[in-house]
Motif scaffolding. Structure first.
Motif, PDB file in Angstrom:
ATOM      1  N   VAL A  89       2.634  -0.028   3.654  1.00 43.87           N
ATOM      2  CA  VAL A  89       3.252  -1.269   4.122  1.00 43.87           C
ATOM      3  C   VAL A  89       4.639  -1.342   3.501  1.00 43.87           C
ATOM      4  N   ARG A  90       5.651  -1.392   4.330  1.00 40.74           N
ATOM      5  CA  ARG A  90       7.031  -1.404   3.855  1.00 40.74           C
ATOM      6  C   ARG A  90       7.636  -2.795   4.007  1.00 40.74           C
ATOM      7  N   VAL A  91       8.384  -3.187   2.996  1.00 39.02           N
ATOM      8  CA  VAL A  91       9.152  -4.425   3.077  1.00 39.02           C
ATOM      9  C   VAL A  91      10.556  -4.057   3.564  1.00 39.02           C
ATOM     10  N   LEU A  92      10.912  -4.497   4.760  1.00 34.63           N
ATOM     11  CA  LEU A  92      12.183  -4.126   5.372  1.00 34.63           C
ATOM     12  C   LEU A  92      13.308  -5.072   4.979  1.00 34.63           C
ATOM     13  N   ASP A  93      12.975  -6.330   4.778  1.00 34.71           N
ATOM     14  CA  ASP A  93      13.933  -7.314   4.282  1.00 34.71           C
ATOM     15  C   ASP A  93      13.125  -8.488   3.758  1.00 34.71           C
ATOM     16  N   GLU A  94      13.783  -9.558   3.393  1.00 34.75           N
ATOM     17  CA  GLU A  94      13.079 -10.668   2.748  1.00 34.75           C
ATOM     18  C   GLU A  94      12.180 -11.457   3.694  1.00 34.75           C
ATOM     19  N   ARG A  95      12.181 -11.097   4.973  1.00 38.41           N
ATOM     20  CA  ARG A  95      11.319 -11.780   5.935  1.00 38.41           C
ATOM     21  C   ARG A  95      10.448 -10.846   6.758  1.00 38.41           C
ATOM     22  N   THR A  96      10.552  -9.526   6.542  1.00 35.86           N
ATOM     23  CA  THR A  96       9.883  -8.593   7.453  1.00 35.86           C
ATOM     24  C   THR A  96       9.153  -7.479   6.717  1.00 35.86           C
ATOM     25  N   VAL A  97       7.918  -7.215   7.152  1.00 37.19           N
ATOM     26  CA  VAL A  97       7.173  -6.049   6.681  1.00 37.19           C
ATOM     27  C   VAL A  97       6.761  -5.213   7.883  1.00 37.19           C
ATOM     28  N   ALA A  98       6.424  -3.944   7.632  1.00 36.23           N
ATOM     29  CA  ALA A  98       5.988  -3.040   8.695  1.00 36.23           C
ATOM     30  C   ALA A  98       4.873  -2.154   8.186  1.00 36.23           C
ATOM     31  N   PHE A  99       3.958  -1.777   9.075  1.00 31.74           N
ATOM     32  CA  PHE A  99       2.889  -0.857   8.711  1.00 31.74           C
ATOM     33  C   PHE A  99       2.474  -0.054   9.941  1.00 31.74           C
ATOM     34  N   PRO A 100       1.856   1.122   9.732  1.00 37.06           N
ATOM     35  CA  PRO A 100       1.463   1.969  10.865  1.00 37.06           C
ATOM     36  C   PRO A 100       0.075   1.628  11.374  1.00 37.06           C
ATOM     37  N   ASN A 101      -0.162   1.948  12.625  1.00 37.05           N
ATOM     38  CA  ASN A 101      -1.530   1.914  13.150  1.00 37.05           C
ATOM     39  C   ASN A 101      -1.991   3.346  13.356  1.00 37.05           C
ATOM     40  N   TYR A 102      -3.046   3.724  12.636  1.00 33.79           N
ATOM     41  CA  TYR A 102      -3.604   5.061  12.740  1.00 33.79           C
ATOM     42  C   TYR A 102      -4.763   5.088  13.744  1.00 33.79           C
ATOM     43  N   ASP A 103      -5.199   6.283  14.068  1.00 32.71           N
ATOM     44  CA  ASP A 103      -6.341   6.473  14.967  1.00 32.71           C
ATOM     45  C   ASP A 103      -7.571   5.746  14.440  1.00 32.71           C
ATOM     46  N   GLY A 104      -8.270   5.049  15.335  1.00 30.29           N
ATOM     47  CA  GLY A 104      -9.490   4.339  14.959  1.00 30.29           C
ATOM     48  C   GLY A 104     -10.597   4.627  15.942  1.00 30.29           C
ATOM     49  N   ASN A 105     -11.310   3.589  16.357  1.00 32.95           N
ATOM     50  CA  ASN A 105     -12.408   3.795  17.293  1.00 32.95           C
ATOM     51  C   ASN A 105     -11.998   3.553  18.743  1.00 32.95           C
ATOM     52  N   ALA A 134       3.752 -11.008  14.718  1.00 33.18           N
ATOM     53  CA  ALA A 134       3.707  -9.541  14.784  1.00 33.18           C
ATOM     54  C   ALA A 134       4.205  -9.011  16.117  1.00 33.18           C
ATOM     55  N   SER A 135       4.722  -7.780  16.065  1.00 33.70           N
ATOM     56  CA  SER A 135       5.118  -7.062  17.276  1.00 33.70           C
ATOM     57  C   SER A 135       4.735  -5.598  17.115  1.00 33.70           C
ATOM     58  N   ILE A 136       4.518  -4.917  18.235  1.00 36.43           N
ATOM     59  CA  ILE A 136       4.100  -3.518  18.264  1.00 36.43           C
ATOM     60  C   ILE A 136       5.155  -2.704  19.000  1.00 36.43           C
ATOM     61  N   ASP A 137       5.469  -1.511  18.454  1.00 39.80           N
ATOM     62  CA  ASP A 137       6.462  -0.663  19.115  1.00 39.80           C
ATOM     63  C   ASP A 137       6.099   0.805  18.896  1.00 39.80           C
ATOM     64  N   GLU A 163      11.782   3.023  15.064  1.00 34.53           N
ATOM     65  CA  GLU A 163      12.467   4.057  14.288  1.00 34.53           C
ATOM     66  C   GLU A 163      11.690   4.485  13.051  1.00 34.53           C
ATOM     67  N   LEU A 164      10.733   3.661  12.605  1.00 36.02           N
ATOM     68  CA  LEU A 164       9.937   4.009  11.418  1.00 36.02           C
ATOM     69  C   LEU A 164       8.810   4.987  11.739  1.00 36.02           C
ATOM     70  N   ILE A 165       8.531   5.221  13.015  1.00 36.20           N
ATOM     71  CA  ILE A 165       7.388   6.057  13.382  1.00 36.20           C
ATOM     72  C   ILE A 165       7.495   7.447  12.770  1.00 36.20           C
ATOM     73  N   GLY A 167       1.057  10.792  11.879  1.00 37.57           N
ATOM     74  CA  GLY A 167      -0.200  10.451  12.530  1.00 37.57           C
ATOM     75  C   GLY A 167      -0.287   9.041  13.070  1.00 37.57           C
ATOM     76  N   ALA A 168       0.768   8.244  12.944  1.00 39.40           N
ATOM     77  CA  ALA A 168       0.718   6.865  13.430  1.00 39.40           C
ATOM     78  C   ALA A 168       0.847   6.818  14.945  1.00 39.40           C
ATOM     79  N   GLN A 169       0.086   5.938  15.570  1.00 41.54           N
ATOM     80  CA  GLN A 169       0.199   5.729  17.015  1.00 41.54           C
ATOM     81  C   GLN A 169       1.378   4.822  17.351  1.00 41.54           C
ATOM     82  N   PHE A 170       1.604   3.840  16.497  1.00 36.69           N
ATOM     83  CA  PHE A 170       2.727   2.930  16.664  1.00 36.69           C
ATOM     84  C   PHE A 170       2.932   2.180  15.350  1.00 36.69           C
ATOM     85  N   VAL A 171       4.014   1.422  15.306  1.00 33.28           N
ATOM     86  CA  VAL A 171       4.349   0.645  14.112  1.00 33.28           C
ATOM     87  C   VAL A 171       4.237  -0.840  14.438  1.00 33.28           C
ATOM     88  N   VAL A 172       3.666  -1.573  13.508  1.00 30.71           N
ATOM     89  CA  VAL A 172       3.564  -3.025  13.624  1.00 30.71           C
ATOM     90  C   VAL A 172       4.576  -3.653  12.656  1.00 30.71           C
TER      91      VAL A 172
END
Length: 221
Positions: A74-90, A126-129, A133-135, A140-145
């Motif tokens: 989980v990355r802190v991008l600025d004082e209002r935003t964080v990002a994390f990956p979505n990996y393969d699940g079920n 939240a948003s999904i992309d 650019e962080l992908i 192994g991430a499918q997308f970034v949240v």
């Protein structure tokens, strides 16, 4: 834009029942009214290797899921935003699907292993992309949240059980090796309906992975 009140009628009813309205208002003034990820929050978030994600669909039906990775996933991008990956699940996308219907999320970070356990809550939008650019930084991430914080506040740590880390998951994608294949993907009930590009069709199974019980698999998302 007018800020959303911190407390609704239900919260106020219980605050008045247990005489905590003054305390709740002080906490709102001190923490909730200014949704900023400060330097201390950033250090805490970026050393965590897991968190719990709360979501709800358009009708308010909830999901709560565990998200794990290596420290710093989980990355802190600025004082209002964080990002994390979505990996393969079920493949059910219960939590991630909720984000497309209702972008409001809650993130609960808990430090269970330090001498003084602690926890932090971050609520936001939240948003999904898939082309974020962080992908490239998340193997192994499918997308970034990305989550835009609307509330950031600590929780009282008194009921946190102190635990010890035994082993981080072998299934977290890492640059030095391919993650193992979970055994359930080779089970009779699953093998014929996997995505066309699923690695389970190309590599040997890991016999130590979660078995084919549907209740185990259902917990992944």
């Amino acid at each position: 834009m007018t800020a959303t009140p911190a407390y609704h009628a239900g919260s106020r009813a219980l605050q008045d029942r247990f005489d905590t309205r003054r305390l709740a208002d002080r906490l709102d003034e001190k923490f909730l009214a200014r949704p900023i990820i400060d330097a201390v929050d950033r250090e805490f978030i970026e050393r965590m290797d897991m968190f719990f994600l709360a979501t709800a669909d358009a009708d308010g039906r909830p999901q709560c899921s565990y998200k794990g990775g290596d420290p710093g996933f989980v990355r802190v991008l600025d004082e209002r935003t964080v990002a994390f990956p979505n990996y393969d699940g079920n493949g059910m996308y219960l939590s991630m699907g909720n984000l497309l219907a209702n972008a409001h999320v809650g993130m609960l970070f808990i430090d269970l292993v330090s001498a003084r356990p602690s926890r932090l809550r971050l609520n936001g939008i939240a948003s999904i992309d898939e082309r974020d650019e962080l992908i490239a930084h998340y193997r192994g991430a499918q997308f970034v949240v990305r989550v835009r914080a609307t509330e950031v506040f600590p929780n009282c740590p008194r009921y946190i059980h102190r635990m010890a880390l035994v082993e981080r998951s072998r299934f977290v994608p890492r640059a030095d090796r391919e993650p193992p294949i979970p055994e359930w993907k080779r089970s009779d009930w699953a093998c014929d309906v996997l995505p066309a590009n699923d690695p389970a069709g190309r590599r040997p199974v890991d016999p130590d992975a979660a078995g084919p019980d549907a209740s185990v698999v259902r917990g992944e998302d």
